[in-house]
Write a protein that holds these residues in place. Sequence first.
Motif, PDB file in Angstrom:
ATOM      1  N   SER A   1      36.936  39.468  38.042  1.00 41.32           N
ATOM      2  CA  SER A   1      35.847  38.761  38.731  1.00 41.32           C
ATOM      3  C   SER A   1      36.265  37.341  39.089  1.00 41.32           C
ATOM      4  CB  SER A   1      34.593  38.750  37.847  1.00 41.32           C
ATOM      5  OG  SER A   1      34.845  38.117  36.602  1.00 41.32           O
ATOM      6  N   PHE A   2      37.043  36.721  38.224  1.00 42.62           N
ATOM      7  CA  PHE A   2      37.531  35.367  38.474  1.00 42.62           C
ATOM      8  C   PHE A   2      38.499  35.324  39.653  1.00 42.62           C
ATOM      9  CE2 PHE A   2      40.988  32.353  37.784  1.00 42.62           C
ATOM     10  CZ  PHE A   2      40.328  31.147  37.605  1.00 42.62           C
ATOM     11  N   LEU A   3      39.520  36.185  39.596  1.00 42.63           N
ATOM     12  CA  LEU A   3      40.584  36.140  40.599  1.00 42.63           C
ATOM     13  C   LEU A   3      40.110  36.635  41.967  1.00 42.63           C
ATOM     14  CD1 LEU A   3      43.570  37.385  38.417  1.00 42.63           C
ATOM     15  CD2 LEU A   3      43.144  35.053  39.232  1.00 42.63           C
ATOM     16  N   ALA A   4      39.291  37.685  41.980  1.00 40.38           N
ATOM     17  CA  ALA A   4      38.818  38.215  43.263  1.00 40.38           C
ATOM     18  C   ALA A   4      37.993  37.173  44.000  1.00 40.38           C
ATOM     19  CB  ALA A   4      37.994  39.479  43.033  1.00 40.38           C
ATOM     20  N   PHE A   5      37.113  36.474  43.269  1.00 40.08           N
ATOM     21  CA  PHE A   5      36.311  35.450  43.942  1.00 40.08           C
ATOM     22  C   PHE A   5      37.176  34.266  44.358  1.00 40.08           C
ATOM     23  CE2 PHE A   5      33.516  31.802  44.314  1.00 40.08           C
ATOM     24  CZ  PHE A   5      32.513  32.320  45.126  1.00 40.08           C
ATOM     25  N   ALA A   6      38.178  33.918  43.543  1.00 43.43           N
ATOM     26  CA  ALA A   6      39.050  32.798  43.887  1.00 43.43           C
ATOM     27  C   ALA A   6      39.765  33.037  45.215  1.00 43.43           C
ATOM     28  CB  ALA A   6      40.067  32.560  42.775  1.00 43.43           C
ATOM     29  N   VAL A   7      40.234  34.264  45.415  1.00 44.91           N
ATOM     30  CA  VAL A   7      40.920  34.598  46.669  1.00 44.91           C
ATOM     31  C   VAL A   7      39.980  34.445  47.866  1.00 44.91           C
ATOM     32  CG1 VAL A   7      41.980  36.482  47.967  1.00 44.91           C
ATOM     33  CG2 VAL A   7      42.589  36.122  45.578  1.00 44.91           C
ATOM     34  N   LEU A   8      38.774  34.986  47.743  1.00 39.30           N
ATOM     35  CA  LEU A   8      37.831  34.942  48.860  1.00 39.30           C
ATOM     36  C   LEU A   8      37.231  33.553  49.044  1.00 39.30           C
ATOM     37  CD1 LEU A   8      36.195  38.405  48.269  1.00 39.30           C
ATOM     38  CD2 LEU A   8      37.740  37.751  50.118  1.00 39.30           C
TER      39      LEU A   8
ATOM     40  N   SER B   1      38.925  30.828  48.667  1.00 40.02           N
ATOM     41  CA  SER B   1      39.954  30.139  49.439  1.00 40.02           C
ATOM     42  C   SER B   1      39.885  30.545  50.910  1.00 40.02           C
ATOM     43  CB  SER B   1      41.332  30.454  48.867  1.00 40.02           C
ATOM     44  OG  SER B   1      42.351  29.871  49.636  1.00 40.02           O
ATOM     45  N   LYS B   2      39.653  31.819  51.153  1.00 39.03           N
ATOM     46  CA  LYS B   2      39.556  32.318  52.529  1.00 39.03           C
ATOM     47  C   LYS B   2      38.411  31.659  53.281  1.00 39.03           C
ATOM     48  CE  LYS B   2      38.615  36.586  55.109  1.00 39.03           C
ATOM     49  NZ  LYS B   2      38.377  38.049  54.992  1.00 39.03           N
ATOM     50  N   HIS B   3      37.285  31.457  52.604  1.00 38.92           N
ATOM     51  CA  HIS B   3      36.104  30.886  53.247  1.00 38.92           C
ATOM     52  C   HIS B   3      36.023  29.366  53.104  1.00 38.92           C
ATOM     53  CE1 HIS B   3      34.078  34.652  54.341  1.00 38.92           C
ATOM     54  NE2 HIS B   3      34.552  35.144  53.203  1.00 38.92           N
TER      55      HIS B   3
ATOM     56  N   LEU C   1      43.265  27.226  41.887  1.00 37.87           N
ATOM     57  CA  LEU C   1      42.371  28.296  42.297  1.00 37.87           C
ATOM     58  C   LEU C   1      40.929  27.875  42.069  1.00 37.87           C
ATOM     59  CD1 LEU C   1      44.172  31.372  40.662  1.00 37.87           C
ATOM     60  CD2 LEU C   1      44.295  30.659  43.055  1.00 37.87           C
ATOM     61  N   TYR C   2      40.025  28.511  42.809  1.00 38.41           N
ATOM     62  CA  TYR C   2      38.604  28.261  42.568  1.00 38.41           C
ATOM     63  C   TYR C   2      38.270  28.747  41.166  1.00 38.41           C
ATOM     64  CZ  TYR C   2      33.587  27.923  43.293  1.00 38.41           C
ATOM     65  OH  TYR C   2      32.266  27.566  43.174  1.00 38.41           O
ATOM     66  N   TYR C   3      37.764  27.845  40.344  1.00 40.41           N
ATOM     67  CA  TYR C   3      37.492  28.163  38.940  1.00 40.41           C
ATOM     68  C   TYR C   3      36.026  28.519  38.800  1.00 40.41           C
ATOM     69  CZ  TYR C   3      38.309  27.888  33.904  1.00 40.41           C
ATOM     70  OH  TYR C   3      38.446  28.193  32.580  1.00 40.41           O
ATOM     71  N   MET C   4      35.746  29.830  38.719  1.00 43.77           N
ATOM     72  CA  MET C   4      34.377  30.310  38.582  1.00 43.77           C
ATOM     73  C   MET C   4      34.007  30.332  37.102  1.00 43.77           C
ATOM     74  SD  MET C   4      32.811  33.754  40.281  1.00 43.77           S
ATOM     75  CE  MET C   4      31.127  33.824  40.874  1.00 43.77           C
ATOM     76  N   GLY C   5      32.988  29.574  36.739  1.00 33.58           N
ATOM     77  CA  GLY C   5      32.630  29.407  35.342  1.00 33.58           C
ATOM     78  C   GLY C   5      31.910  30.602  34.752  1.00 33.58           C
TER      79      GLY C   5
ATOM     80  N   THR D   1      26.924  35.012  46.946  1.00 41.26           N
ATOM     81  CA  THR D   1      27.528  33.914  47.712  1.00 41.26           C
ATOM     82  C   THR D   1      28.287  34.432  48.918  1.00 41.26           C
ATOM     83  OG1 THR D   1      27.743  32.563  45.714  1.00 41.26           O
ATOM     84  CG2 THR D   1      29.135  31.974  47.594  1.00 41.26           C
ATOM     85  N   LEU D   2      29.129  35.434  48.715  1.00 45.27           N
ATOM     86  CA  LEU D   2      29.939  35.964  49.812  1.00 45.27           C
ATOM     87  C   LEU D   2      29.090  36.742  50.810  1.00 45.27           C
ATOM     88  CD1 LEU D   2      32.989  37.111  47.665  1.00 45.27           C
ATOM     89  CD2 LEU D   2      32.894  35.145  49.226  1.00 45.27           C
ATOM     90  N   HIS D   3      28.060  37.422  50.310  1.00 41.64           N
ATOM     91  CA  HIS D   3      27.163  38.146  51.208  1.00 41.64           C
ATOM     92  C   HIS D   3      26.436  37.178  52.130  1.00 41.64           C
ATOM     93  CE1 HIS D   3      24.634  41.432  52.602  1.00 41.64           C
ATOM     94  NE2 HIS D   3      23.566  40.699  52.354  1.00 41.64           N
ATOM     95  N   ALA D   4      26.010  36.035  51.590  1.00 43.38           N
ATOM     96  CA  ALA D   4      25.330  35.034  52.411  1.00 43.38           C
ATOM     97  C   ALA D   4      26.279  34.456  53.457  1.00 43.38           C
ATOM     98  CB  ALA D   4      24.780  33.923  51.524  1.00 43.38           C
TER      99      ALA D   4
END
Length: 216
Positions: A125-132, A134-136, A148-152, A199-202
């Motif tokens: 869950s951490f790494l998948a969101f970090a990749v996306l 960065s993309k957005h 990387l984006y650090y999702m708490g 977040t990504l859906h929005a």
Amino acid sequence: MIDAILYRRLNPLLSAVARPLVKLGIKADQVTVIGLIFGLGVLPALYFQEYLWALLAILLNRLCDGLDGAIARQTHRTDAGGFIDSVFDFIFYSSVPLGFLLADPATNAVAAGFLMLSFMATAASFLAFAVLASKHGIENPRYPTKSLYYMGGITEGFETIVAFILFCLWPQHFVLLAFIFAGLCWFTALTRLYLGYQTLHALTGVADGKESSTNR
């Protein structure tokens, strides 16, 4: 859960310790590799049930994990350094439950396996969101220096190390402690999954709306 606060408090101390290392020409990537070597020392220590040596290996690994970032900030931060730092962290985290499995397979195997599965859920869950993220171009003001984006979540780095320390201090209670911490990890993973999806859906909805307007 409190990594951001702890990071701000420890950063001046780590920076002070890093300065003489920088003067000696020690590189951030070198400290990252040394940290992994220390961290993997938990495997033989736990196999032989030398829990205090395992605890020392854990603490040395975390010291190196703080110092490599401090050195990088004083010299030159690179994506390559951030990449190996993240990969090595996840290898180290998984090595601790594996070590407890090796220490007493008959007693610890199920709890250790479930904890490793839980780590996989939090890592994915951490790494998948970090990749996306960065993309957005999603920014993270809580950790502006992270590669990387650090999702708490409720189980971040600090809480994980506290759990590892408890494992080493009370190895006879590893099964109970591991299941409790695994449950907290699943709470973190599910929370990240929900918030990340929303977040990504929005963002996708906004992008689709812009594209529709452009095509009219």
